[in-house]
Design an enzyme around this catalytic site. Structure first.
Site, short mmCIF file in Angstrom:
data_model
loop_
_atom_site.label_atom_id
_atom_site.label_comp_id
_atom_site.label_asym_id
_atom_site.label_seq_id
_atom_site.Cartn_x
_atom_site.Cartn_y
_atom_site.Cartn_z
CG ASP A 71 25.15 -41.82 49.67
OD1 ASP A 71 24.74 -40.79 49.10
OD2 ASP A 71 24.40 -42.75 50.01
CB CYS A 110 21.42 -37.84 45.62
SG CYS A 110 22.13 -39.20 46.57
CE LYS A 169 23.14 -39.79 42.45
NZ LYS A 169 23.17 -40.22 43.85
CG HIS A 171 19.34 -39.03 41.49
ND1 HIS A 171 19.58 -39.21 42.83
CD2 HIS A 171 18.11 -39.54 41.25
CE1 HIS A 171 18.55 -39.80 43.39
NE2 HIS A 171 17.64 -40.02 42.44
CE LYS A 402 21.38 -40.88 51.09
NZ LYS A 402 21.69 -42.03 50.20
#
Length: 612
Positions: A71, A110, A169, A171, A402
């Site tokens: 982000d 993401c 991360k 995800h 975003k």
């Protein structure tokens, strides 16, 4: 001059030999001279005829360190124009390497962006972009994720003998059909070692923060639960007092329905921290829920340890930061240091972590044999606010952020490469590039071969980074919001123009604002977007902020450019094939039988890091 000096010396030497032919050893001397001349002459000619080196030889199989922020906006970094958040280590990377000014993600969120990064393919090719409003992996206990038949760059490097590690991360999903099948897990996608979050950091992981996950929907579920409970309570009181004639059987069914409805959603949303905020080492859950106070130090420790363990052979380290995603986990050492509150503190701590990793590389003597790359997975989250606190990033001069598939602020991110002795230091490249380009670039450097049974959308960046070519290989790039094409760009290389056509744009609220502050996220379709026919057209080479749309009246090439981009879109769509939707409603919902659990489900709890 040197060659002439050698010829004169040989002439004098031959004269002496000829003069002394009548001496006793003359014949032996002549034979020796002839022998050595026959050996040396081809060697001299070979050296003289050898072409000069015009390019330093590239080290075969360099170490590869990929650093990805979460982000982070392009306007949050010093070397991209920020003069109030201190990022000296990232800035030094750019000074010692190559900085890309048009580095574009394949998606503004993401899960799909990282899927594209790992596979070198637009996310809808692998089913990792959404057909609904659930545009990312929502639960560790969901069944969607990066399909096992996708070939990541980690898998190819693993086959080439690399030690591969992912810290931080993921995800991209965990399981498919059972709690232990790990079909979407990093170890099933080419990584030898994994330590980090299989999910993503969210405010629900910090008990002191306001819950973030599905906040609006969760609020509606609470409201419906209260309404059903109120009706049930009213009916029960009415039956007991005789004011309402309700049969006990109906009342029992109503109570049962109320409890069933509550349990059906509270069993998942009531325990978000327990189900999603976990840490894993390989297949083992180590913290459930995670202890956020030590997460940063553990991720840094694991990253440096991986470098130290694998320094004697080629390695791939993908350090996927939890910074700078909410709840902005920041250690006490960095709190209050920046001029931008908690968000700025968090970015400065991430920069410090980058410096620690670079120091570890230098300490092990790997500086000149390691390619380092830094980027963000998409633009900063403009709408992320709590009261007067801005908890999301800044995208500089670029419009949007975003979740916005078309506007530059959602998809243009920092992109920096450093490889001393191979990449020219202090270079700035203003050519369209993509995060998908990392795939063919690292595969090429590792000596691997790209998969031939699928479309790879990325392009090898090494010729561009080394200055061997002037232009990027990308003529067109396509910008999706979920599975919906919102925009496309055309790099007209002969003129230098970068045309960008917007077919769909989100409606900003309140009017005149630069984001969807009323929703928290901009949608991809429905009432929250505007369709443009003809499309909005910008020339990013003259208007990078996308402030002044062109028209047929103001741009003579308007119709020709729109036709050219339209034909490219049609050709691109012909390369798409149907695949299972990984983010379908069924795959997104929480399934208790898929939930990673440390202990006996549903009593999942452990702190193995604390025990150690």
């Amino acid at each position: 001059m040197g060659s002439r000096r050698t010829d004169a010396h040989m002439t004098r030497r031959s004269f002496v030999v000829l003069r002394d032919l009548n001496t006793p050893n003359a014949e032996m001397i002549w034979q020796l001279t002839s022998y050595w001349t026959s050996l040396v002459t081809p060697l001299i000619f070979g050296l003289l005829l050898q072409p000069p080196l015009t390019q330093p030889s590239v080290i075969t199989q360099p170490n590869i360190v990929l650093l990805m922020a979460d982000d982070l906006g392009i306007g949050d970094v010093g070397c991209y124009g920020n003069d109030t958040i201190r990022t000296p280590n990232i800035d030094l990377l750019a000074k010692e390497g190559v900085k890309l000014t048009q580095h574009i993600t394949a998606a503004p969120l993401c899960t799909p962006s990282r899927a594209a990064f790992l596979t070198g393919r637009y996310p809808l090719r692998s089913g990792m972009d959404a057909i609904n409003n659930y545009r990312v992996i929502f639960w560790n206990g969901g069944s969607g994720g990066l399909p096992p038949n996708e070939t990541t760059f980690a898998k190819i490097l693993q086959q080439q003998g690399y030690s591969t590690g992912l810290i931080g991360k993921w995800h991209q999903g965990v399981n498919c059909e059972s709690r232990d099948d790990h079909c979407h897990h990093p170890l099933n996608h080419g990584f030898d070692y994994f330590y980090g979050m299989p999910f993503t950091l969210i405010s629900d992981c910090q008990p002191t923060e306001t819950p973030e996950m599905d906040r609006v929907f969760r609020g509606k579920l609470w409201l419906y639960t209260q309404m059903i409970g109120l009706v049930t309570l009213t009916a029960a009181l009415g039956r007991l007092t005789g004011l309402i004639s309700v049969r006990w059987k109906i009342l029992t069914c109503l109570v049962g329905f109320s409890l069933l409805f509550f349990v059906s959603w509270f069993s998942s949303y009531g325990f978000v921290q327990r189900w999603n905020c976990i840490m894993m080492r390989n297949h083992e859950v180590t913290e459930q829920p995670m202890v956020t106070a030590r997460t940063t130090s553990l991720i840094l420790r694991e990253s440096i340890s991986f470098i130290e363990r694998n320094k004697h052979k080629p390695f791939l380290l993908f350090l996927s930061f939890l910074h700078s995603h909410t709840p902005l986990l920041t250690t006490e050492k960095f709190l209050g240091r920046s001029r931008h509150g908690l968000y700025g503190d968090n970015v400065e701590e991430m920069d410090w972590m980058v410096g620690q990793v670079l120091n570890a590389i230098d300490k092990e003597g790997l500086r000149n044999t390691t390619l380092v790359y830094f980027a963000s997975d998409h633009g900063g989250w403009l709408e992320r606010q709590e009261g007067n606190r801005q908890l999301g990033g800044w995208n500089g001069i670029y419009r949007g952020g975003k979740a916005m598939g078309g506007w530059e602020g959602g998809i243009r991110v920092p992109g920096i490469f450093r490889w001393p002795g191979v990449l020219p230091a202090g270079t700035v490249i203003d050519e369209p590039t993509s995060l998908m380009d990392i795939y063919p670039t690292v595969v090429h450097l590792a000596g691997g071969v790209l998969p031939q049974d699928r479309v790879i959308d990325g392009r090898d960046l090494m010729p561009l980074l080394q200055g061997r070519v002037e232009h990027s290989e990308h003529e067109f790039l396509f910008h999706y919001c979920g599975i919906h094409l919102h925009a496309a760009r055309w790099h007209q290389k002969d003129s230098g123009a970068i045309w960008k056509a917007h077919y769909v744009t989100p409606i900003f609220r309140p009017l005149g604002a630069g984001a969807c502050y009323d929703r928290g996220f901009c949608p991809c379709f429905g009432e929250g977007v505007t369709h443009h026919d003809p499309p909005l057209l910008f020339d990013l080479s003259r208007d990078p902020s996308e402030a002044k749309p062109l028209s047929a009246d103001t741009e003579p090439l308007f119709d020709a450019v729109i036709r050219k981009i339209g034909r490219a879109i049609e050709e691109h769509r012909r390369t798409l094939t149907p695949v299972p939707e990984q983010l379908s409603m069924y795959n997104v919902v929480w399934k208790p039988w898929l939930q990673p659990c440390c202990g006996t489900f549903p009593f999942c709890w452990c702190d193995k890091e604390g025990d150690n």
